[in-house]
Write a protein that holds these residues in place. Sequence first.
Motif, PDB file in Angstrom:
ATOM      1  N   SER A  49      70.037 107.435 119.088  1.00  0.00           N
ATOM      2  CA  SER A  49      70.953 106.364 119.454  1.00  0.00           C
ATOM      3  C   SER A  49      70.204 105.069 119.744  1.00  0.00           C
ATOM      4  O   SER A  49      70.613 103.994 119.281  1.00  0.00           O
ATOM      5  CB  SER A  49      71.758 106.789 120.687  1.00  0.00           C
ATOM      6  N   ARG A  50      69.127 105.135 120.493  1.00  0.00           N
ATOM      7  CA  ARG A  50      68.350 103.932 120.824  1.00  0.00           C
ATOM      8  C   ARG A  50      67.669 103.370 119.585  1.00  0.00           C
ATOM      9  O   ARG A  50      67.587 102.157 119.409  1.00  0.00           O
ATOM     10  CB  ARG A  50      67.320 104.222 121.914  1.00  0.00           C
ATOM     11  N   ARG A  51      67.158 104.234 118.721  1.00  0.00           N
ATOM     12  CA  ARG A  51      66.534 103.758 117.485  1.00  0.00           C
ATOM     13  C   ARG A  51      67.561 103.068 116.597  1.00  0.00           C
ATOM     14  O   ARG A  51      67.251 102.073 115.939  1.00  0.00           O
ATOM     15  CB  ARG A  51      65.873 104.909 116.747  1.00  0.00           C
ATOM     16  N   ALA A  52      68.780 103.565 116.589  1.00  0.00           N
ATOM     17  CA  ALA A  52      69.843 102.961 115.785  1.00  0.00           C
ATOM     18  C   ALA A  52      70.251 101.596 116.333  1.00  0.00           C
ATOM     19  O   ALA A  52      70.725 100.744 115.578  1.00  0.00           O
ATOM     20  CB  ALA A  52      71.050 103.892 115.735  1.00  0.00           C
ATOM     21  N   GLN A  53      70.063 101.381 117.628  1.00  0.00           N
ATOM     22  CA  GLN A  53      70.420 100.097 118.219  1.00  0.00           C
ATOM     23  C   GLN A  53      69.597  98.954 117.634  1.00  0.00           C
ATOM     24  O   GLN A  53      70.085  97.831 117.515  1.00  0.00           O
ATOM     25  CB  GLN A  53      70.247 100.134 119.740  1.00  0.00           C
ATOM     26  N   LYS A  54      68.360  99.225 117.271  1.00  0.00           N
ATOM     27  CA  LYS A  54      67.537  98.189 116.649  1.00  0.00           C
ATOM     28  C   LYS A  54      68.186  97.730 115.348  1.00  0.00           C
ATOM     29  O   LYS A  54      68.288  96.534 115.086  1.00  0.00           O
ATOM     30  CB  LYS A  54      66.123  98.699 116.385  1.00  0.00           C
ATOM     31  N   GLU A  55      68.632  98.679 114.553  1.00  0.00           N
ATOM     32  CA  GLU A  55      69.281  98.338 113.288  1.00  0.00           C
ATOM     33  C   GLU A  55      70.631  97.673 113.524  1.00  0.00           C
ATOM     34  O   GLU A  55      70.947  96.653 112.918  1.00  0.00           O
ATOM     35  CB  GLU A  55      69.468  99.591 112.431  1.00  0.00           C
ATOM     36  N   ALA A  56      71.429  98.244 114.409  1.00  0.00           N
ATOM     37  CA  ALA A  56      72.795  97.767 114.614  1.00  0.00           C
ATOM     38  C   ALA A  56      72.833  96.409 115.296  1.00  0.00           C
ATOM     39  O   ALA A  56      73.662  95.569 114.963  1.00  0.00           O
ATOM     40  CB  ALA A  56      73.578  98.783 115.437  1.00  0.00           C
ATOM     41  N   TYR A  57      71.962  96.183 116.253  1.00  0.00           N
ATOM     42  CA  TYR A  57      72.021  94.958 117.041  1.00  0.00           C
ATOM     43  C   TYR A  57      71.008  93.913 116.573  1.00  0.00           C
ATOM     44  O   TYR A  57      71.359  92.781 116.261  1.00  0.00           O
ATOM     45  CB  TYR A  57      71.805  95.278 118.523  1.00  0.00           C
ATOM     46  N   CYS A  58      69.759  94.295 116.506  1.00  0.00           N
ATOM     47  CA  CYS A  58      68.707  93.321 116.204  1.00  0.00           C
ATOM     48  C   CYS A  58      68.723  92.890 114.739  1.00  0.00           C
ATOM     49  O   CYS A  58      68.777  91.699 114.447  1.00  0.00           O
ATOM     50  CB  CYS A  58      67.337  93.899 116.554  1.00  0.00           C
ATOM     51  N   GLN A  59      68.644  93.840 113.827  1.00  0.00           N
ATOM     52  CA  GLN A  59      68.573  93.494 112.412  1.00  0.00           C
ATOM     53  C   GLN A  59      69.831  92.765 111.962  1.00  0.00           C
ATOM     54  O   GLN A  59      69.765  91.861 111.132  1.00  0.00           O
ATOM     55  CB  GLN A  59      68.355  94.750 111.561  1.00  0.00           C
ATOM     56  N   HIS A  60      70.970  93.143 112.525  1.00  0.00           N
ATOM     57  CA  HIS A  60      72.237  92.509 112.164  1.00  0.00           C
ATOM     58  C   HIS A  60      72.277  91.040 112.572  1.00  0.00           C
ATOM     59  O   HIS A  60      72.852  90.202 111.874  1.00  0.00           O
ATOM     60  CB  HIS A  60      73.397  93.272 112.832  1.00  0.00           C
TER      61      HIS A  60
END
Length: 69
Positions: A49-60
């Motif tokens: 979940s935390r690793r996915a936050q980088k993609e979902a929040y930061c990269q977006h």
Amino acid sequence: KDIQYIYSNYYNKLEIFRFDSNVGKFVGYTEYGVKQAEYRNNDPSIIASRRAQKEAYCQHNIDIWYGNP
């Protein structure tokens, strides 16, 4: 576009533990924080979940914040 996602947990203005996307796991900074980090690191769903936050929040949002070079 090297971006770092950090999720920190504080109590009484003291950082207890954090997730750092560059490290890829939780790190504790107090006795209690070390226990909490160990618990979270042993749960694959929390780590994912935390690793996915980088993609979902930061990269977006990176282009919004920094514009297209």
